[in-house]
Design a protein around this motif. Structure first.
Motif, PDB file in Angstrom:
ATOM      1  N   HIS A  75     -17.390 -38.768 -54.733  1.00  0.00           N
ATOM      2  CA  HIS A  75     -18.142 -37.520 -54.644  1.00  0.00           C
ATOM      3  C   HIS A  75     -17.268 -36.549 -53.867  1.00  0.00           C
ATOM      4  CE1 HIS A  75     -21.749 -35.006 -54.664  1.00  0.00           C
ATOM      5  NE2 HIS A  75     -21.392 -34.646 -53.436  1.00  0.00           N
ATOM      6  N   ALA A  76     -17.234 -35.294 -54.275  1.00  0.00           N
ATOM      7  CA  ALA A  76     -16.385 -34.305 -53.609  1.00  0.00           C
ATOM      8  C   ALA A  76     -16.714 -34.240 -52.119  1.00  0.00           C
ATOM      9  CB  ALA A  76     -16.565 -32.938 -54.257  1.00  0.00           C
ATOM     10  N   SER A  77     -15.757 -34.679 -51.313  1.00  0.00           N
ATOM     11  CA  SER A  77     -15.969 -34.751 -49.868  1.00  0.00           C
ATOM     12  C   SER A  77     -14.623 -34.888 -49.165  1.00  0.00           C
ATOM     13  CB  SER A  77     -16.865 -35.940 -49.516  1.00  0.00           C
ATOM     14  OG  SER A  77     -16.247 -37.151 -49.908  1.00  0.00           O
ATOM     15  N   CYS A  78     -14.661 -34.793 -47.851  1.00  0.00           N
ATOM     16  CA  CYS A  78     -13.435 -34.938 -47.080  1.00  0.00           C
ATOM     17  C   CYS A  78     -13.753 -35.420 -45.669  1.00  0.00           C
ATOM     18  CB  CYS A  78     -12.701 -33.595 -47.002  1.00  0.00           C
ATOM     19  SG  CYS A  78     -11.114 -33.711 -46.146  1.00  0.00           S
ATOM     20  N   LYS A  79     -12.985 -36.406 -45.245  1.00  0.00           N
ATOM     21  CA  LYS A  79     -13.028 -36.892 -43.862  1.00  0.00           C
ATOM     22  C   LYS A  79     -11.666 -36.598 -43.243  1.00  0.00           C
ATOM     23  CE  LYS A  79     -16.081 -40.751 -44.928  1.00  0.00           C
ATOM     24  NZ  LYS A  79     -16.190 -42.212 -45.029  1.00  0.00           N
ATOM     25  N   VAL A  80     -11.686 -35.935 -42.085  1.00  0.00           N
ATOM     26  CA  VAL A  80     -10.461 -35.606 -41.360  1.00  0.00           C
ATOM     27  C   VAL A  80     -10.672 -35.948 -39.896  1.00  0.00           C
ATOM     28  CG1 VAL A  80      -8.754 -33.820 -40.808  1.00  0.00           C
ATOM     29  CG2 VAL A  80     -10.097 -33.623 -42.898  1.00  0.00           C
ATOM     30  N   ASP A  81      -9.645 -36.494 -39.271  1.00  0.00           N
ATOM     31  CA  ASP A  81      -9.672 -36.734 -37.836  1.00  0.00           C
ATOM     32  C   ASP A  81      -8.584 -35.899 -37.189  1.00  0.00           C
ATOM     33  OD1 ASP A  81     -11.739 -38.782 -37.457  1.00  0.00           O
ATOM     34  OD2 ASP A  81     -10.456 -39.977 -38.759  1.00  0.00           O
ATOM     35  N   TRP A  82      -8.929 -35.286 -36.063  1.00  0.00           N
ATOM     36  CA  TRP A  82      -7.986 -34.504 -35.283  1.00  0.00           C
ATOM     37  C   TRP A  82      -8.004 -35.021 -33.856  1.00  0.00           C
ATOM     38  CZ3 TRP A  82     -11.747 -32.030 -38.240  1.00  0.00           C
ATOM     39  CH2 TRP A  82     -11.293 -31.320 -39.361  1.00  0.00           C
ATOM     40  N   GLU A  83      -6.912 -34.735 -33.165  1.00  0.00           N
ATOM     41  CA  GLU A  83      -6.812 -35.087 -31.755  1.00  0.00           C
ATOM     42  C   GLU A  83      -6.049 -33.956 -31.074  1.00  0.00           C
ATOM     43  OE1 GLU A  83      -5.910 -39.307 -30.549  1.00  0.00           O
ATOM     44  OE2 GLU A  83      -4.018 -38.311 -30.006  1.00  0.00           O
ATOM     45  N   LEU A  91     -14.487 -33.629 -58.378  1.00  0.00           N
ATOM     46  CA  LEU A  91     -13.267 -32.944 -57.953  1.00  0.00           C
ATOM     47  C   LEU A  91     -13.636 -31.581 -57.363  1.00  0.00           C
ATOM     48  CD1 LEU A  91     -10.974 -33.741 -61.011  1.00  0.00           C
ATOM     49  CD2 LEU A  91     -11.154 -34.967 -58.841  1.00  0.00           C
ATOM     50  N   ASP A  92     -12.833 -31.108 -56.415  1.00  0.00           N
ATOM     51  CA  ASP A  92     -13.180 -29.841 -55.753  1.00  0.00           C
ATOM     52  C   ASP A  92     -11.979 -28.964 -55.443  1.00  0.00           C
ATOM     53  OD1 ASP A  92     -11.959 -31.124 -53.637  1.00  0.00           O
ATOM     54  OD2 ASP A  92     -13.646 -30.916 -52.269  1.00  0.00           O
ATOM     55  N   TYR A  93     -10.794 -29.299 -55.962  1.00  0.00           N
ATOM     56  CA  TYR A  93      -9.571 -28.533 -55.719  1.00  0.00           C
ATOM     57  C   TYR A  93      -9.240 -28.434 -54.228  1.00  0.00           C
ATOM     58  CZ  TYR A  93     -10.468 -27.348 -60.553  1.00  0.00           C
ATOM     59  OH  TYR A  93     -10.738 -27.438 -61.889  1.00  0.00           O
ATOM     60  N   GLY A  94      -9.703 -29.385 -53.442  1.00  0.00           N
ATOM     61  CA  GLY A  94      -9.432 -29.391 -52.010  1.00  0.00           C
ATOM     62  C   GLY A  94     -10.370 -28.524 -51.185  1.00  0.00           C
ATOM     63  N   THR A  95     -11.437 -28.033 -51.800  1.00  0.00           N
ATOM     64  CA  THR A  95     -12.358 -27.131 -51.096  1.00  0.00           C
ATOM     65  C   THR A  95     -12.948 -27.773 -49.848  1.00  0.00           C
ATOM     66  OG1 THR A  95     -12.897 -25.946 -53.122  1.00  0.00           O
ATOM     67  CG2 THR A  95     -14.481 -25.780 -51.323  1.00  0.00           C
ATOM     68  N   CYS A 140     -10.184 -37.894 -48.710  1.00  0.00           N
ATOM     69  CA  CYS A 140     -10.374 -36.450 -48.801  1.00  0.00           C
ATOM     70  C   CYS A 140     -10.016 -35.987 -50.212  1.00  0.00           C
ATOM     71  CB  CYS A 140      -9.494 -35.775 -47.751  1.00  0.00           C
ATOM     72  SG  CYS A 140      -9.794 -34.020 -47.544  1.00  0.00           S
ATOM     73  N   THR A 141     -11.014 -35.576 -50.966  1.00  0.00           N
ATOM     74  CA  THR A 141     -10.832 -35.194 -52.364  1.00  0.00           C
ATOM     75  C   THR A 141      -9.742 -34.137 -52.533  1.00  0.00           C
ATOM     76  OG1 THR A 141     -13.184 -35.616 -52.732  1.00  0.00           O
ATOM     77  CG2 THR A 141     -12.023 -34.370 -54.433  1.00  0.00           C
ATOM     78  N   GLN A 142      -8.736 -34.475 -53.301  1.00  0.00           N
ATOM     79  CA  GLN A 142      -7.628 -33.597 -53.668  1.00  0.00           C
ATOM     80  C   GLN A 142      -6.937 -32.955 -52.463  1.00  0.00           C
ATOM     81  OE1 GLN A 142      -9.950 -31.530 -56.912  1.00  0.00           O
ATOM     82  NE2 GLN A 142      -8.095 -32.032 -58.060  1.00  0.00           N
ATOM     83  N   PHE A 143      -6.868 -33.680 -51.362  1.00  0.00           N
ATOM     84  CA  PHE A 143      -6.237 -33.194 -50.132  1.00  0.00           C
ATOM     85  C   PHE A 143      -4.799 -32.721 -50.372  1.00  0.00           C
ATOM     86  CE2 PHE A 143      -3.251 -34.817 -46.861  1.00  0.00           C
ATOM     87  CZ  PHE A 143      -3.383 -33.796 -45.947  1.00  0.00           C
ATOM     88  N   SER A 144      -3.987 -33.531 -51.046  1.00  0.00           N
ATOM     89  CA  SER A 144      -2.563 -33.208 -51.167  1.00  0.00           C
ATOM     90  C   SER A 144      -2.291 -31.981 -52.036  1.00  0.00           C
ATOM     91  CB  SER A 144      -1.770 -34.412 -51.687  1.00  0.00           C
ATOM     92  OG  SER A 144      -2.230 -34.775 -52.963  1.00  0.00           O
TER      93      SER A 144
END
Length: 161
Positions: free
Chosen positions: A24-32, A117-121, A150-154
């Motif tokens: 499903h169009a989604s994204c998980k990102v971790d930052w520090e 797909l979400d084109y990285g949105t 993360c959908t279409q991250f790259s």
């Protein structure tokens, strides 16, 4: 032996021939970053409020139409609406302090039930807030994500989305 979740990812990859990632169009990102999470959280909330209206859409980008849903000491929830098709995405930032490091987990997910797909949105929803709030300029900044979470991250173009 394949697990059910591994099989789902493989099925998605074989169905399109090129796509491998969340189903499903989604994204998980971790930052520090170095610093207090309360300060990072304030920067992100201020950026959500600054990009609340449609004015940031004028140049063709999507640095606009963010709405703050809720805020607690460890979490911020927001939505982002795309300016052309008016799709909505749910965003969550979760903050945890680990000594002098602030660890942030971001998650963006399309409300549209059939979105694959979400084109990285969904990545750009999160990335644009982080860079707009200048969290990426803080000492010790690191970002961690991949196409598998993360959908279409790259292939994301956050100057457009």
């Amino acid at each position: 032996m394949l697990t059910f979740s591994a099989l789902l990812v493989l099925c998605a990859a074989s169905a399109s021939g090129v796509f491998c990632g969340p189903l499903h169009a989604s994204c998980k990102v971790d930052w520090e970053t170095t610093g207090q999470c309360s300060a990072v959280q304030t920067k992100i909330v201020d950026q959500i409020k600054a990009w609340n209206g449609p004015s940031g859409c004028a140049s063709g980008g999507e640095k606009c139409l963010y709405s703050l849903v809720s805020q607690s000491s460890s979490q911020v929830k927001a939505t982002h609406e795309t300016p052309v098709k008016h799709y909505k995405d749910d965003l969550t930032f979760t903050f945890s302090q680990n000594g002098n490091l602030c660890q942030i987990h971001g998650y963006s997910r399309s409300e549209t039930w059939y979105a694959v797909l979400d084109y990285g949105t969904n990545y750009c929803n999160l990335h644009n807030l982080i860079t707009g709030a200048e969290v990426d300029k803080m000492a010790g900044y690191k970002e961690m994500t991949s196409d598998s979470s993360c959908t279409q991250f790259s292939s994301a173009d956050c100057s457009k989305y």
